[in-house]
Design a protein around this motif. Structure first.
Motif, PDB file in Angstrom:
ATOM      1  N   GLU A   1       8.935  -0.985  -7.176  1.00 51.06           N
ATOM      2  CA  GLU A   1       8.126  -0.385  -8.235  1.00 51.06           C
ATOM      3  C   GLU A   1       6.884   0.297  -7.667  1.00 51.06           C
ATOM      4  O   GLU A   1       6.403   1.300  -8.206  1.00 51.06           O
ATOM      5  CB  GLU A   1       7.732  -1.438  -9.284  1.00 51.06           C
ATOM      6  CG  GLU A   1       6.929  -2.606  -8.765  1.00 51.06           C
ATOM      7  CD  GLU A   1       7.798  -3.759  -8.270  1.00 51.06           C
ATOM      8  OE1 GLU A   1       7.259  -4.876  -8.144  1.00 51.06           O
ATOM      9  OE2 GLU A   1       9.011  -3.544  -8.018  1.00 51.06           O
ATOM     10  N   ARG A   2       6.371  -0.225  -6.561  1.00 53.90           N
ATOM     11  CA  ARG A   2       5.209   0.414  -5.939  1.00 53.90           C
ATOM     12  C   ARG A   2       5.634   1.684  -5.198  1.00 53.90           C
ATOM     13  O   ARG A   2       4.885   2.658  -5.161  1.00 53.90           O
ATOM     14  CB  ARG A   2       4.522  -0.561  -4.991  1.00 53.90           C
ATOM     15  CG  ARG A   2       3.997  -1.816  -5.694  1.00 53.90           C
ATOM     16  CD  ARG A   2       3.182  -2.662  -4.768  1.00 53.90           C
ATOM     17  NE  ARG A   2       1.878  -2.067  -4.502  1.00 53.90           N
ATOM     18  CZ  ARG A   2       1.105  -2.408  -3.474  1.00 53.90           C
ATOM     19  NH1 ARG A   2       1.531  -3.303  -2.594  1.00 53.90           N
ATOM     20  NH2 ARG A   2      -0.067  -1.855  -3.309  1.00 53.90           N
ATOM     21  N   VAL A   3       6.811   1.654  -4.582  1.00 48.44           N
ATOM     22  CA  VAL A   3       7.337   2.865  -3.954  1.00 48.44           C
ATOM     23  C   VAL A   3       7.462   3.970  -5.000  1.00 48.44           C
ATOM     24  O   VAL A   3       7.020   5.114  -4.787  1.00 48.44           O
ATOM     25  CB  VAL A   3       8.701   2.600  -3.284  1.00 48.44           C
ATOM     26  CG1 VAL A   3       9.336   3.913  -2.812  1.00 48.44           C
ATOM     27  CG2 VAL A   3       8.540   1.651  -2.109  1.00 48.44           C
ATOM     28  N   ALA A   4       8.051   3.619  -6.128  1.00 48.44           N
ATOM     29  CA  ALA A   4       8.231   4.612  -7.184  1.00 48.44           C
ATOM     30  C   ALA A   4       6.891   5.126  -7.696  1.00 48.44           C
ATOM     31  O   ALA A   4       6.715   6.325  -7.952  1.00 48.44           O
ATOM     32  CB  ALA A   4       9.042   4.005  -8.326  1.00 48.44           C
ATOM     33  N   ALA A   5       5.929   4.206  -7.832  1.00 49.26           N
ATOM     34  CA  ALA A   5       4.618   4.610  -8.346  1.00 49.26           C
ATOM     35  C   ALA A   5       3.914   5.552  -7.379  1.00 49.26           C
ATOM     36  O   ALA A   5       3.327   6.560  -7.789  1.00 49.26           O
ATOM     37  CB  ALA A   5       3.760   3.370  -8.609  1.00 49.26           C
ATOM     38  N   TYR A   6       3.973   5.235  -6.096  1.00 48.25           N
ATOM     39  CA  TYR A   6       3.324   6.108  -5.108  1.00 48.25           C
ATOM     40  C   TYR A   6       4.059   7.431  -4.963  1.00 48.25           C
ATOM     41  O   TYR A   6       3.441   8.482  -4.715  1.00 48.25           O
ATOM     42  CB  TYR A   6       3.192   5.394  -3.760  1.00 48.25           C
ATOM     43  CG  TYR A   6       1.890   4.642  -3.622  1.00 48.25           C
ATOM     44  CD1 TYR A   6       0.757   5.276  -3.131  1.00 48.25           C
ATOM     45  CD2 TYR A   6       1.784   3.309  -4.015  1.00 48.25           C
ATOM     46  CE1 TYR A   6      -0.452   4.594  -3.023  1.00 48.25           C
ATOM     47  CE2 TYR A   6       0.583   2.622  -3.911  1.00 48.25           C
ATOM     48  CZ  TYR A   6      -0.529   3.272  -3.416  1.00 48.25           C
ATOM     49  OH  TYR A   6      -1.724   2.602  -3.325  1.00 48.25           O
ATOM     50  N   ALA A   7       5.383   7.393  -5.103  1.00 43.92           N
ATOM     51  CA  ALA A   7       6.133   8.652  -5.056  1.00 43.92           C
ATOM     52  C   ALA A   7       5.731   9.558  -6.214  1.00 43.92           C
ATOM     53  O   ALA A   7       5.562  10.778  -6.047  1.00 43.92           O
ATOM     54  CB  ALA A   7       7.630   8.365  -5.098  1.00 43.92           C
TER      55      ALA A   7
ATOM     56  N   VAL B   1       9.157   6.666   2.998  1.00 38.84           N
ATOM     57  CA  VAL B   1       9.351   5.243   3.253  1.00 38.84           C
ATOM     58  C   VAL B   1      10.269   5.123   4.462  1.00 38.84           C
ATOM     59  O   VAL B   1      11.335   5.734   4.495  1.00 38.84           O
ATOM     60  CB  VAL B   1       9.953   4.534   2.027  1.00 38.84           C
ATOM     61  CG1 VAL B   1      10.241   3.078   2.345  1.00 38.84           C
ATOM     62  CG2 VAL B   1       9.006   4.642   0.838  1.00 38.84           C
ATOM     63  N   MET B   2       9.841   4.329   5.450  1.00 46.89           N
ATOM     64  CA  MET B   2      10.578   4.275   6.711  1.00 46.89           C
ATOM     65  C   MET B   2      10.900   2.832   7.087  1.00 46.89           C
ATOM     66  O   MET B   2      10.268   1.887   6.610  1.00 46.89           O
ATOM     67  CB  MET B   2       9.759   4.944   7.818  1.00 46.89           C
ATOM     68  CG  MET B   2       9.299   6.356   7.461  1.00 46.89           C
ATOM     69  SD  MET B   2       8.450   7.216   8.797  1.00 46.89           S
ATOM     70  CE  MET B   2       7.033   6.166   9.041  1.00 46.89           C
ATOM     71  N   TYR B   3      11.877   2.690   7.949  1.00 47.49           N
ATOM     72  CA  TYR B   3      12.340   1.378   8.383  1.00 47.49           C
ATOM     73  C   TYR B   3      12.472   1.394   9.901  1.00 47.49           C
ATOM     74  O   TYR B   3      12.973   2.382  10.470  1.00 47.49           O
ATOM     75  CB  TYR B   3      13.693   1.082   7.728  1.00 47.49           C
ATOM     76  CG  TYR B   3      14.460  -0.081   8.330  1.00 47.49           C
ATOM     77  CD1 TYR B   3      14.130  -1.393   8.005  1.00 47.49           C
ATOM     78  CD2 TYR B   3      15.523   0.142   9.201  1.00 47.49           C
ATOM     79  CE1 TYR B   3      14.849  -2.455   8.540  1.00 47.49           C
ATOM     80  CE2 TYR B   3      16.249  -0.913   9.733  1.00 47.49           C
ATOM     81  CZ  TYR B   3      15.906  -2.205   9.406  1.00 47.49           C
ATOM     82  OH  TYR B   3      16.617  -3.268   9.940  1.00 47.49           O
TER      83      TYR B   3
ATOM     84  N   LEU C   1      13.589   7.280   4.089  1.00 47.95           N
ATOM     85  CA  LEU C   1      14.044   7.650   2.757  1.00 47.95           C
ATOM     86  C   LEU C   1      13.476   9.029   2.437  1.00 47.95           C
ATOM     87  O   LEU C   1      12.260   9.196   2.362  1.00 47.95           O
ATOM     88  CB  LEU C   1      13.555   6.635   1.730  1.00 47.95           C
ATOM     89  CG  LEU C   1      13.976   6.852   0.276  1.00 47.95           C
ATOM     90  CD1 LEU C   1      15.495   6.773   0.130  1.00 47.95           C
ATOM     91  CD2 LEU C   1      13.292   5.824  -0.639  1.00 47.95           C
ATOM     92  N   PRO C   2      14.314  10.049   2.287  1.00 48.31           N
ATOM     93  CA  PRO C   2      13.802  11.382   1.954  1.00 48.31           C
ATOM     94  C   PRO C   2      12.912  11.322   0.714  1.00 48.31           C
ATOM     95  O   PRO C   2      13.243  10.643  -0.270  1.00 48.31           O
ATOM     96  CB  PRO C   2      15.075  12.194   1.697  1.00 48.31           C
ATOM     97  CG  PRO C   2      16.125  11.504   2.523  1.00 48.31           C
ATOM     98  CD  PRO C   2      15.782  10.046   2.450  1.00 48.31           C
TER      99      PRO C   2
END
Length: 854
Positions: free
Chosen positions: A246-252, A264-266, A278-279
């Protein structure tokens, strides 16, 4: 190493933006070449104390360019440096000397080791400990990883990335390498993103890139990143652990609205940093995914016993950035490649759209009472309920360390975990802490979590632990971490004095910007905190000018009222100091809402004890009226009688703070102040000068005590705190020299000189030479200056006819006593209110309905 060897190819482009100036690629190449020549042609093992400073980076690049393997360690951890020096016997040690300059200590003229020709870099797998297990990386690993990252991020020559992560951490190092590869700029800084000065540097350098681990994003939330204006920001990268979907989505979404992209990277150190990304176009719709392999890499899923499911297994990575292997002894430095692919230890699934998702951690699976549990999944479930936690376990129980203030409802947390994983409540131990322990990289320190769970403590205190306790004590906060600063914790001018003097006793030397410096960056060896390290009486020290002026100013006020002497102007100097402190403490917070909350608390801490005391004096003497009690005397037409105007200073201060709170609540004014701090302050000085000359006749019968007239002094103090260059200070000096004369009725040369002297000291002299006893006395007087001002009018009349000096001393003592009582009662009241609020919020968020998502 092509990117280290070919720096000069980028010519006069800016390579580094440092606190001391800019460095071009040509100049950087010259410094690297000179250092490489000092290291010599024969390959040697170089242990480098990493830091986000130009000197450290030059040595790193020089070693890579010259083919010398680098053992990169945290520069702020003497224990790690000593441990790895003992374990690997480096040929050269590069670390700061006593003066802060990097020195090369050559221990062996020729290498004491057999070094494999491909070996380029040795990094710790943990990022902080002195464990002898290291990752062996090759020249090809570093070059391939830098090229891959630069490719999928689309790094341009015009980009400028801030070093928000440590150089010795593989993620932070990859930011450096990938940007140097493309001829981009690096904003070299050791400041935390929680520090307002970091954002000033970032904007001034036209920063385009930010990198962060999950904890970095916690700090961004705290400082109001969502409301910042960063016109040049192009992309934000996240790695170093799972960020909640949910934070990834919010920042995106925030990035989409603000004009920047979220990557977002791994990755792992064993893969030289990155394995997947993640593109940005998919971040909003697939925030739970790690994305696709980086260019040049590939994944496969290896079956794992006991884990069923289509397209699910242990994630195994292949690519040119896979390490050579591990090193555990110096003999391992002679080894070449010992593995071709990297088992990550993560359990992953490949979704139908081709994106990979991490579903668990193989090495962290634990068995408790016969149940096989994934602590990572439990942590993720708790995070969904707003609870940050770290889980560890043994055969009998699961320990859940939660980042909650003391007094949190542990039973509610235990119930959530039990319902989520099936363990009975008696097998779950919940330990609330103020903040999860973290490594220098920002990741959770699971070894420290295990020590907490066992009920033991590390015999060697972590850097800053003693300071965290001190900050907690003085500021009455339970959420103090090494990333906290005095300003970020809500410190103000009333607590600043005690804090600065107590810190100086521990640190010996207090940095000028200590109030905005994160605790973790304040140098606090354990030896400095022993009783033997407490300064001896008479030890030479420095005293901040603001503290000295508050102490001297209040003595001048009381002494002139008695009178013991007649040196007036102290109260007007205190107005300038108040403006100076307002800019330092209240305006150092970037987020508008937090600014307003702090201003409200500051107004209350001044107004409430003032109103209580004046009400008491009214009942006692009948010398005042209701307008005095509510600090509104100057708003009504009054006569020239003395008692009515005694508290003009407090009234003016409260009116200034309230008016400024209203102004800065307007979004565009708030944004203007953030973008142009000195210009905004200068505009207020100009506004204050209009009131100074009172063209509309707003001033009351005592002209020099009217808030509209004296506001320019407060504004000058504010501007003094915002002045960064000699030209700015000269401009303010000229304004003061022109406008202060003529403020007071009649020929009062001494009074004018006192006010001018105080303002010029604020502008030009940050600290004065002193000794410890003077510092202690000044600290007591400065910290109690408001309360001394309030009480002295009703103390000295009873003693001045007998002994004016005794009247002065007793007035000071009574004010200090009232201040101690008022501060203690206010702190207790606020602590009780905060505890009630927190407990209520926690119970609301963890009700059975909330726990079930209802």
């Amino acid at each position: 190493m092509p990117f280290a060897r070919d720096l000069a190819a980028h010519g006069d482009r800016i390579a580094l933006i440092t606190p001391s100036g800019e460095v071009t690629y040509r100049a950087l190449a010259e410094r690297v070449a000179a250092t490489a020549e000092r290291l010599g042609p024969a390959r040697r093992l170089v242990l480098l104390a990493g830091a986000n400073r130009a000197e450290s980076l030059v040595i790193h690049l020089a070693a890579l360019a010259g083919g010398h393997p680098v053992l990169l360690v945290p520069g702020d951890s003497t224990a790690t440096i000593d441990a790895l020096t003992a374990a690997y016997d480096p040929d050269v040690i590069a670390r700061p000397d006593d003066h802060g300059s990097w020195a090369l200590h050559e221990r062996h003229r020729t290498s004491a080791h057999t070094l494999h020709r491909d070996l380029a870099l040795l990094l710790s797998t943990s990022g902080s400990t002195g464990s002898p297990k290291l990752v062996r990386l090759s020249h090809d690993n570093l070059q391939a990883n830098a090229e891959s990252i630069a490719g999928y991020l689309g790094i341009r020559q015009t980009d400028r990335a801030a070093t928000t992560l440590p150089l010795h951490y593989c993620y932070g190092l990859s930011v450096v390498h990938s940007h140097l590869l493309r001829g981009a700029g690096l904003i070299l800084t050791e400041r935390s993103v929680a520090d307002t000065a970091f954002w000033e540097e970032f904007r001034a350098a036209r920063g385009t890139a930010l990198a962060g681990v999950p904890y970095t994003f916690d700090l961004l939330d705290r400082v109001g990143f969502a409301h910042m204006r960063l016109p040049h920001l192009r992309y934000v990268t996240q790695a170093g652990g799972r960020l909640a979907p949910e934070r990834v989505a919010a920042y995106a979404e925030l990035g989409r609205k603000s004009g920047w992209e979220l990557f977002v990277m791994y990755g792992q150190t064993e893969a030289t940093a990155r394995m997947a990304y993640l593109p940005p176009a998919l971040a909003h719709e697939r925030p739970e995914s790690i994305g696709i392999p980086v260019p040049g890499g590939s994944f496969r899923l290896r079956p794992v016993d006991g884990i069923a499911g289509p397209d699910t297994g242990e994630l195994v990575y292949s690519g040119p950035n896979v390490m050579l292997g591990y090193a555990e002894t110096p003999a391992d430095l002679a080894l070449g490649r010992t593995l071709e692919e990297l088992p990550t230890g993560d359990i992953a699934r490949r979704a139908p759209d081709g994106l990979y998702e991490i579903v668990g951690r193989r090495s962290r699976f634990i068995k408790i009472l016969g149940l096989r549990l994934d602590p990572h999944r439990i942590e993720a479930q708790l995070e969904g309920h707003g609870i940050r936690a770290a889980c560890v376990g043994d055969d009998d129980a699961l320990a859940v360390v939660t980042a909650r203030p003391a007094g949190a409802d542990t039973s509610a947390v235990r119930r959530l975990v039990s319902e989520g994983c099936g363990l009975p409540p008696h097998a779950i131990r919940v330990l609330p802490v103020s903040e999860l322990p973290r490594l220098a990289s920002g990741k959770t320190d699971y070894e420290a979590v295990r020590r907490l769970a066992r009920g033991t403590q590390d015999p060697t205190p972590a850097p800053g632990d003693d300071l965290c306790a001190l900050y907690s004590e003085i500021l009455d906060r339970t959420d103090v971490t090494e990333d906290s600063s005095f300003v970020s914790l809500g410190g103000d001018s009333l607590s600043y004095v005690e804090m600065s003097l107590r810190l100086e006793q521990i640190l010996g030397v207090l940095p000028a910007d200590w109030h905005t410096t994160p605790i973790g960056r304040l140098r606090t060896p354990a030896a400095q905190c022993t009783p033997s390290a407490v300064p001896r009486r008479g030890l030479r020290r420095s005293l901040e000018t603001g503290i000295a002026l508050r102490a001297v100013g209040i003595v001048l006020v009381v002494g002139s009222h008695i009178p013991v002497f007649l040196v007036q102007g102290g109260a007007h100097v205190l107005l300038g100091v108040a403006g100076y402190n307002f800019a330092r403490f209240h305006l150092s917070v970037g987020e508008r809402g937090e600014r307003l909350r702090r201003m409200g608390r500051s107004i209350a801490r001044i107004a409430v004890p003032s109103m209580v005391w004046i009400a008491f004096a009214l009942l006692l003497t009948r010398e005042y009226d209701l307008a005095n009690v509510v600090l509104a005397n100057s708003l009504f037409e009054q006569d020239n009688s003395d008692p009515e105007w005694r508290y003009w200073f407090v009234e003016a201060l409260v009116h200034f703070l309230a008016g400024l709170a209203v102004l800065l609540s307007i979004p565009w004014l708030h944004r203007t102040e953030r973008r142009h701090p000195f210009g905004f302050a200068l505009a207020l000085v100009a506004l204050g000068l209009v009131g100074r000359y009172d063209p509309w006749g707003l001033a009351h019968v005592r002209f020099h005590l009217s808030p509209t007239v004296v506001f320019f002094l407060f504004a000058l103090g504010w501007a003094a705190a915002r002045a960064r260059t000699p030209v700015q200070r000269l401009l303010l000096t000229a304004v003061a020299l022109v406008t202060v004369p003529g403020l007071f009725p009649g020929e009062q040369t001494l009074r004018t000189s006192v006010v001018l002297g105080g303002l010029l000291l604020l502008l030009w002299v940050p600290a004065l030479p002193s000794i410890d006893p003077v510092n202690r006395l000044a600290g007591v007087l400065a910290g109690s200056s408001l309360y001394i001002y309030l009480t002295h009018f009703h103390v000295y009349p009873h003693l001045r006819d007998h002994s004016p000096v005794a009247a002065l001393l007793v007035s000071l003592i009574c004010g200090v006593a009232y201040g101690a009582m008022a501060t203690r009662l206010t702190s207790r009241l606020l602590s009780s209110l905060q505890a009630l609020t927190r407990q209520s919020a926690l119970r609301t968020s963890l009700t059975p309905d909330a726990a079930r998502g209802g």
